[in-house]
Design a protein around this motif. Structure first.
Motif, PDB file in Angstrom:
ATOM      1  N   TYR A 102       0.905  -1.351  -0.063  1.00 58.31           N
ATOM      2  CA  TYR A 102      -0.093   0.032   0.123  1.00 58.31           C
ATOM      3  C   TYR A 102       0.890   1.441   0.007  1.00 58.31           C
ATOM      4  CZ  TYR A 102      -3.459   3.433   1.091  1.00 58.31           C
ATOM      5  OH  TYR A 102      -4.192   4.717   1.157  1.00 58.31           O
ATOM      6  N   ARG A 103       1.923   1.082   0.755  1.00 57.40           N
ATOM      7  CA  ARG A 103       3.042   2.545   0.738  1.00 57.40           C
ATOM      8  C   ARG A 103       3.660   2.838  -0.523  1.00 57.40           C
ATOM      9  NH1 ARG A 103       3.791   0.873   6.188  1.00 57.40           N
ATOM     10  NH2 ARG A 103       5.615  -0.592   5.430  1.00 57.40           N
ATOM     11  N   SER A 104       3.777   1.585  -1.545  1.00 55.68           N
ATOM     12  CA  SER A 104       4.305   2.066  -2.497  1.00 55.68           C
ATOM     13  C   SER A 104       3.110   2.231  -3.620  1.00 55.68           C
ATOM     14  CB  SER A 104       5.250   0.744  -2.959  1.00 55.68           C
ATOM     15  OG  SER A 104       4.714  -0.258  -2.835  1.00 55.68           O
ATOM     16  N   LEU A 105       1.967   1.684  -3.570  1.00 55.44           N
ATOM     17  CA  LEU A 105       1.030   1.864  -4.853  1.00 55.44           C
ATOM     18  C   LEU A 105       0.080   2.719  -4.352  1.00 55.44           C
ATOM     19  CD1 LEU A 105       0.213  -1.907  -6.225  1.00 55.44           C
ATOM     20  CD2 LEU A 105       1.991  -0.178  -6.954  1.00 55.44           C
ATOM     21  N   GLY A 106      -0.094   3.029  -3.149  1.00 54.16           N
ATOM     22  CA  GLY A 106      -1.349   3.667  -2.642  1.00 54.16           C
ATOM     23  C   GLY A 106      -1.774   4.830  -3.273  1.00 54.16           C
ATOM     24  N   ILE A 107      -0.694   5.919  -3.510  1.00 53.03           N
ATOM     25  CA  ILE A 107      -1.048   7.261  -3.914  1.00 53.03           C
ATOM     26  C   ILE A 107      -1.583   7.087  -5.389  1.00 53.03           C
ATOM     27  CG2 ILE A 107       0.146   8.604  -2.311  1.00 53.03           C
ATOM     28  CD1 ILE A 107       2.383   8.848  -4.638  1.00 53.03           C
ATOM     29  N   TYR A 108      -1.156   5.933  -6.133  1.00 57.09           N
ATOM     30  CA  TYR A 108      -1.403   5.840  -7.610  1.00 57.09           C
ATOM     31  C   TYR A 108      -2.908   5.227  -7.794  1.00 57.09           C
ATOM     32  CZ  TYR A 108       3.349   6.661  -7.693  1.00 57.09           C
ATOM     33  OH  TYR A 108       4.846   7.103  -7.567  1.00 57.09           O
ATOM     34  N   LEU A 109      -3.623   4.479  -6.559  1.00 53.71           N
ATOM     35  CA  LEU A 109      -4.743   3.770  -6.953  1.00 53.71           C
ATOM     36  C   LEU A 109      -5.720   4.768  -7.266  1.00 53.71           C
ATOM     37  CD1 LEU A 109      -4.449   0.959  -4.267  1.00 53.71           C
ATOM     38  CD2 LEU A 109      -4.860   0.731  -6.962  1.00 53.71           C
ATOM     39  N   PRO A 110      -6.125   6.014  -6.472  1.00 57.27           N
ATOM     40  CA  PRO A 110      -7.219   6.867  -6.933  1.00 57.27           C
ATOM     41  C   PRO A 110      -7.034   7.380  -8.306  1.00 57.27           C
ATOM     42  CG  PRO A 110      -6.258   7.312  -4.823  1.00 57.27           C
ATOM     43  CD  PRO A 110      -5.214   6.163  -5.217  1.00 57.27           C
TER      44      PRO A 110
END
Lengths: 195, 204
Positions: A102-110
């Motif tokens: 989540y820390r590496s992908l989290g900001i890209y999901l939205p």
């Protein structure tokens, strides 16, 4: 619909119908997130994951809900809602179970909800009348094609940061010129090989 | 705030392509000819104006926590209308634009204007903003489409009328293939940046 070999669909998705360089889908992230390799890789990972899931779920919704009830005209609205819900769901699950991912992908999901590549793969699946397996394969291969180009582009851009160019070309125009070369390679190389 | 300057703003300073850098996918994908560029802009303009009016009219009722899903559903409704109209009345155009008609729904310009403008301003100004932004979009698409079609085929043919024919036929086929799109928009953006820098240096 002509029965198309899975391998042909797979190669189609990665090279011949490459989403970024041939079909121009998902260009916002192509110029926005390719300033360094790390964030490009993160975004690509998230896109592959969501594309595969979206192809699966939207196939079921279209063929098991919309077609039997003769409501195909609602396809666009239902797909966009499904993708938005799916992205939210993935975000919850990943945050709860795999915090490191989540820390590496989290900001890209939205960002992915409004990425036209994801909606594009779903719509192309419907318009080319792929069956279930073909849809999933096309979803995964389109995501891999996206990854390949994102990684190439970000690698080149990272190395060209310190190149001395006129100030009006620095930034976006430079990125587009790099994209021109990459796209030329893709068009000329992969259009002459019939698969 | 007068309506005319709001309209002009959408073409110049807040131009969707060169000012805000939004909506790149349709800009590059459908500009193989002027005709396609006009068709695409017409569809986008209809959706943009209608969604701006709707969002602005409902802005006091929409709870801000769920505003984005509501915007998307409003936009998707109008896109479905455009898609059905094109499919029924302009089948060749629909075939040429393909998947990019339904993809108007994720065009960042429309949701961007809904969020940044229509959600804060009244119906009349949102309408003007929609018109201005659509005009800016149309002009850029026609410019890119014109350059690509002229260099790629040697002439511009729009709705069965030949507008311009070059004396010699350059036929740089690359220009109507994907690389030409990247080359054209990169060059145009460099020119725009150059002009802006010159203006800034002069104005101080």
């Amino acid at each position: 619909m002509v029965e198309k070999a899975l391998f042909a669909i797979f190669m189609d998705g990665i090279f011949i119908k490459n989403f970024l360089l041939i079909q121009f889908l998902g260009l916002c992230s192509f110029v926005g997130v390719t300033k360094d390799v790390k964030s490009a890789a993160g975004m690509s990972g998230a896109v592959v994951f969501v594309m595969a899931l979206a192809s699966t779920v939207s196939y079921m919704i279209y063929n098991y809900i919309l077609v039997p009830t003769k409501m195909e005209f609602l396809d666009l609205i239902s797909f966009i809602v499904v993708i938005a819900a799916l992205v939210q769901l993935v975000e919850f699950v990943v945050r709860k179970n795999i915090p490191s991912l989540y820390r590496s992908l989290g900001i890209y999901l939205p960002l992915i909800t409004t990425n036209c590549a994801v909606l594009g793969v779903v719509l192309l699946n419907v318009s080319s009348e792929y069956n279930f397996i073909q849809s999933v394969v096309f979803g995964i291969s389109a995501g891999l094609g996206y990854t390949v180009v994102m990684l190439m582009m970000s690698g080149i851009r990272e190395r060209s940061t310190f190149v001395n160019v006129p100030s009006s070309i620095r930034g976006l125009p430079q990125a587009f010129f790099i994209a021109t070369m990459l796209s030329m390679a893709f068009v000329n190389y992969f259009w002459v090989i019939p698969i | 705030m007068d309506p005319l300057s709001e309209y002009i703003r959408g073409i110049t300073r807040d131009n969707p392509i060169f000012g805000l850098v939004l909506g790149l996918c349709p800009t590059l994908a459908v500009t193989t000819s002027v005709e396609n560029a006009i068709g695409m802009s017409a569809g986008t303009a209809f959706v943009l104006v209608c969604s701006n009016i709707f969002v602005s009219a409902l802005r006091k009722q929409i709870p801000s926590a769920v505003r984005l899903p509501i915007f998307i559903i409003i936009i998707a409704t109008f896109v479905s209308i455009v898609k059905m109209i094109m499919q029924a009345y302009f089948p060749p155009m629909y075939a040429a634009l393909g998947v990019f008609i339904p993809l108007i729904v994720v065009n960042c310009i429309i949701i961007g204007r809904a969020e940044a403008y229509a959600n804060k301003n009244n119906v009349f100004y949102s309408f003007i903003d929609g018109l201005g932004t659509s005009t800016g979009f149309l002009l850029v698409l026609m410019l890119i489409g014109g350059i690509r079609e002229l260099l790629g085929t040697g002439q511009i043919v729009t709705f069965d009328h030949t507008l311009i024919t070059l004396p010699i036929n350059p036929s740089v086929t690359t220009m109507i293939l994907p690389p030409g799109a990247f080359l054209t928009i990169g060059s145009l953006m460099a020119i725009v940046n150059y002009q802006r820098a010159k203006k800034r240096a002069k104005g101080g």
